[in-house]
Design a protein around this motif. Structure first.
Motif, mmCIF file in Angstrom:
data_model
loop_
_atom_site.group_PDB
_atom_site.id
_atom_site.type_symbol
_atom_site.label_atom_id
_atom_site.label_comp_id
_atom_site.label_asym_id
_atom_site.label_seq_id
_atom_site.Cartn_x
_atom_site.Cartn_y
_atom_site.Cartn_z
ATOM 1 N N MET A 193 0.923 -1.415 0.231
ATOM 2 C CA MET A 193 0.110 -0.156 0.236
ATOM 3 C C MET A 193 0.736 1.546 0.135
ATOM 4 S SD MET A 193 -2.738 -1.837 -0.280
ATOM 5 C CE MET A 193 -3.541 0.009 -0.716
ATOM 6 N N ASP A 194 2.311 1.441 1.161
ATOM 7 C CA ASP A 194 2.959 2.500 0.589
ATOM 8 C C ASP A 194 3.548 2.534 -0.406
ATOM 9 O OD1 ASP A 194 2.891 2.728 3.141
ATOM 10 O OD2 ASP A 194 4.263 1.846 4.102
ATOM 11 N N GLU A 195 3.581 1.668 -1.711
ATOM 12 C CA GLU A 195 3.901 1.277 -3.044
ATOM 13 C C GLU A 195 3.126 1.863 -3.429
ATOM 14 O OE1 GLU A 195 6.625 -2.792 -3.449
ATOM 15 O OE2 GLU A 195 4.989 -2.504 -4.544
ATOM 16 N N LEU A 196 1.779 1.733 -3.603
ATOM 17 C CA LEU A 196 0.764 2.582 -3.970
ATOM 18 C C LEU A 196 0.644 3.656 -3.951
ATOM 19 C CD1 LEU A 196 -1.740 -1.113 -4.400
ATOM 20 C CD2 LEU A 196 -0.242 0.193 -6.608
ATOM 21 N N GLU A 197 0.747 3.871 -2.945
ATOM 22 C CA GLU A 197 1.009 5.321 -2.033
ATOM 23 C C GLU A 197 1.332 5.989 -3.257
ATOM 24 O OE1 GLU A 197 -0.824 5.741 1.801
ATOM 25 O OE2 GLU A 197 -2.365 5.226 1.032
ATOM 26 N N GLY A 198 2.840 5.405 -3.306
ATOM 27 C CA GLY A 198 3.631 6.425 -3.769
ATOM 28 C C GLY A 198 3.360 6.786 -5.163
ATOM 29 N N ARG A 199 2.699 5.953 -6.110
ATOM 30 C CA ARG A 199 2.519 6.199 -7.528
ATOM 31 C C ARG A 199 1.045 7.003 -7.620
ATOM 32 N NH1 ARG A 199 1.929 0.070 -10.444
ATOM 33 N NH2 ARG A 199 3.525 0.141 -9.574
ATOM 34 N N ALA A 200 0.864 7.345 -6.476
ATOM 35 C CA ALA A 200 -0.983 8.109 -6.334
ATOM 36 C C ALA A 200 -0.066 9.977 -6.305
ATOM 37 C CB ALA A 200 -1.780 7.797 -5.326
ATOM 38 N N ALA A 201 0.867 9.391 -6.136
ATOM 39 C CA ALA A 201 1.263 10.567 -5.120
ATOM 40 C C ALA A 201 2.709 11.717 -6.441
ATOM 41 C CB ALA A 201 2.376 10.835 -4.026
ATOM 42 N N GLN A 202 3.098 10.509 -7.405
ATOM 43 C CA GLN A 202 3.702 10.919 -8.760
ATOM 44 C C GLN A 202 2.607 11.631 -9.598
ATOM 45 O OE1 GLN A 202 4.509 6.718 -10.193
ATOM 46 N NE2 GLN A 202 7.378 7.783 -9.544
#
Lengths: 410, 410
Positions: A193-202
């Protein structure tokens, strides 16, 4: 030997139940919990989840089995106005659960996906308890419920996928997709979920004006809204309870500007909808509205759904998924949206997605002026894959590659 | 051949479902109907009944499966005050069903009667949603619901009875007891109910002051009330809907003067109660109250139940059944009250029976002055048989034989 097998099965159920109650719904001490089996075939998991919920401190566990056969009798035999009627005691229960800040765990994995195939598809499409759905969507939009959906492998579902009731093979695929093969599945989900939230932030940083998808049968441009964020499916309720609403989840998603959807799209995976299998779905949008629906099977269910209300024929969600998805890696068509939408990019006609995406949900009557859609319908279907290129379109009209051959490009 | 067997099974289910919807609950055009499976094993009949109800004109069929395994987790793990707590949405649903004059069809036939045997029996006894039970008893006493209970033969129940899952043998016994072997089962039930009502009329004409039962381990005298009639189980709702609340039913019954119960009684059949099997129950009454409970198994469940409230330790029902009972004629102990209470005479501690028996139900607080008991509990147990003599005692103290060797004497 029988004992060993049973113990393995019991442990398996417990691990899945604990993931649902823990990382999934994140059940708190003293919380009211609802567990819903979408079939009586889900009983072993419904029981394991109920027990795990009490062990986690649930005050009371309400449970319910949905029976598609009774629903089929209703669709075939009830008066037409009953099809969309909501029993008042159901609406009351939903509202009470919202007021109580309850947890809700639903079980997916349809054992009889063809059950309604021989029923009048117009009546199937109309069979939605409108007031109850509205009350429920208010809880979800209002972040009042800590909810999750988890799968339960069963013979019927395995047969749909594999052509034979190979439940063991399905269990292994489900365990891989749900990271139950990890020593600490909850920790693995936190990392993902941390990874996916990183992608959303991009994506939020880039501030694209639109997304364009191109592939065989697909050339679709979907406008984006400055006020709608990209997000991953880790939600927080108003009372501060973090939960993962879908297990598995592999998507980053937003609510698009429905008014700026133009073009045509061919679904890349089949869809199991209201007891009907929809295959080879093709949809055309003009000026933000669905103007044509085709499919090799199940088109009528889609057409009836799309005619439910003003917002049903307009987009409510756009989601990006790349090849690092564990669901995608299985290579399996699960014939279940919980899985298939997490294998690849998808869109949904109907209601917007609110949590993490919208800071404030506009009133349904303001849909035209805000571009944020509202409907009692929300149906995801899959449009991505290695053959579909996805670009972000900047405000200057520049196309920035986001997905090529299922690989994330940012 | 498989097709032939399946068709036979489908027809069988339909006949049972139609009896439940017709002669049983007597579902009317436009009526709201609730169907309750006390186990997911009851699904085939629950589905057949739901369909038959729609075919009979039901407006909407609400259905529900009770899951003993979730209940077991609650009894083991929930806070003690939750055991007797009633979810408000359940109480609301019950009240709505009363206001709507709904029909209710419950399915009996417990597949796992020993499920709660290893659970703390005091907690088992406490596990009753008091407010919901009260709301439900008000509907029943107030004749607001056209309800019935019917059985569904299943493997677990057959195993309890026969020591092996001989479902076919159980189906045949059930079909005999429910008169489904007759060309027109509904007409057969009409004739039988006329007979039983005739017997109740005989008893009302005699106006006995008390009933006395004598046999091995039993010498019990139960006072009668002039205001309480003898009746058979064909009820009429306030809206004029005739229904048969138990299928099968073979009893004539009344609400006794609980204050004048004296002596001891030994049950002549085992009892399946809240997931526990009660065997060799012996109860002693003094001044209208249960003062001692013994049993070779399950005594604690009875003791806890009897301590639930003021009325739980006092009699609420007395019923006479003779050897013409089809249930009795099977010679089978069904380990299910729906059947076993109709094999022979029985009494129930706890709440009174009202429909057909009382013209007016006194307030619970007037129990002591009227002799009509009130409680959230109502548990029937079997005390008759060929070895038990039953006499009516006249106001002059004369004993008039009612039953000898299971034969009706009037």
């Amino acid at each position: 030997m029988a004992t060993v097998v049973d113990e393995h099965q019991t442990l398996r159920l417990q691990r899945l139940a604990q993931l649902a109650v823990g990382a999934g719904a994140n059940v708190q001490e003293g919380q009211l919990v609802e567990v819903i089996g979408s079939s009586i075939e889900h009983a072993p998991l419904l029981r394991a989840i109920s027990r795990a919920a009490y062990e986690a401190g649930a005050r009371y566990v309400e449970y319910r089995y949905v029976d598609g056969h009774v629903r089929k009798a209703m669709i075939e035999l009830a008066d037409e106005e009953v099809l969309s009627w909501s029993p008042p005691w159901v609406v009351d229960r939903i509202k009470t659960f919202g007021e109580e800040g309850a947890a809700q765990i639903s079980i997916a994995g349809e054992p009889e996906p063809d059950l309604l195939a021989d029923v009048d598809q117009t009546r199937v499409g109309k069979a939605r308890p409108i007031e109850a759905v509205k009350a429920y969507l208010e809880l979800v939009s209002g972040r009042m419920l800590s909810w999750t959906i988890v799968p339960f492998p069963n013979e019927g579902w395995a047969s749909t996928i594999f052509g034979e009731p190979d439940v063991e093979r399905l269990w292994e695929a489900v365990e891989f997709a749900l990271r139950l093969d990890e020593d600490d599945p909850a920790a693995a989900w936190k990392a993902r979920m941390d990874e996916l939230e990183g992608r959303a932030a991009q994506l939020n940083e880039r501030g694209f004006d639109a997304i364009r998808l191109r592939g065989e049968g697909t050339d679709l441009t979907i406008g984006l809204l400055p006020r709608a964020h990209w997000a991953a499916a880790r939600f927080t309720t108003t009372s501060g309870n973090d939960h993962i609403p879908n297990l598995p989840t592999e998507e980053v998603f937003t609510t698009p500007d429905f008014r700026r959807t133009e073009g045509r799209v061919r679904s890349t995976k089949p869809l199991s909808l209201q007891g009907t299998l929809v295959r080879d779905l093709e949809i055309r949008f003009e000026g933000g509205r669905i103007v044509n629906v085709d499919a090799s099977s199940g088109a009528d269910v889609i057409r009836t759904q799309v005619a439910t209300d003003e917002g049903a024929a307009r987009l409510g969600e756009l989601a990006l998924v790349d090849g690092s998805s564990r669901v995608g890696q299985t290579g399996i068509v699960f014939w279940d949206t919980l899985f298939d939408e997490n294998a690849t990019c998808h869109i949904a006609y109907g209601n917007h997605v609110a949590p993490n995406v919208l800071d404030e949900v506009p009133a349904p009557e303001d849909a035209e002026s805000t571009g944020i859609n509202s409907s009692v319908v929300h149906t995801d279907f899959m449009i991505g894959g290695p053959e579909v290129d996805v670009d972000g379109i900047t405000r200057d009209g520049e196309a920035v590659p986001l997905l090529r051959r299922d690989e994330w490009q940012l």
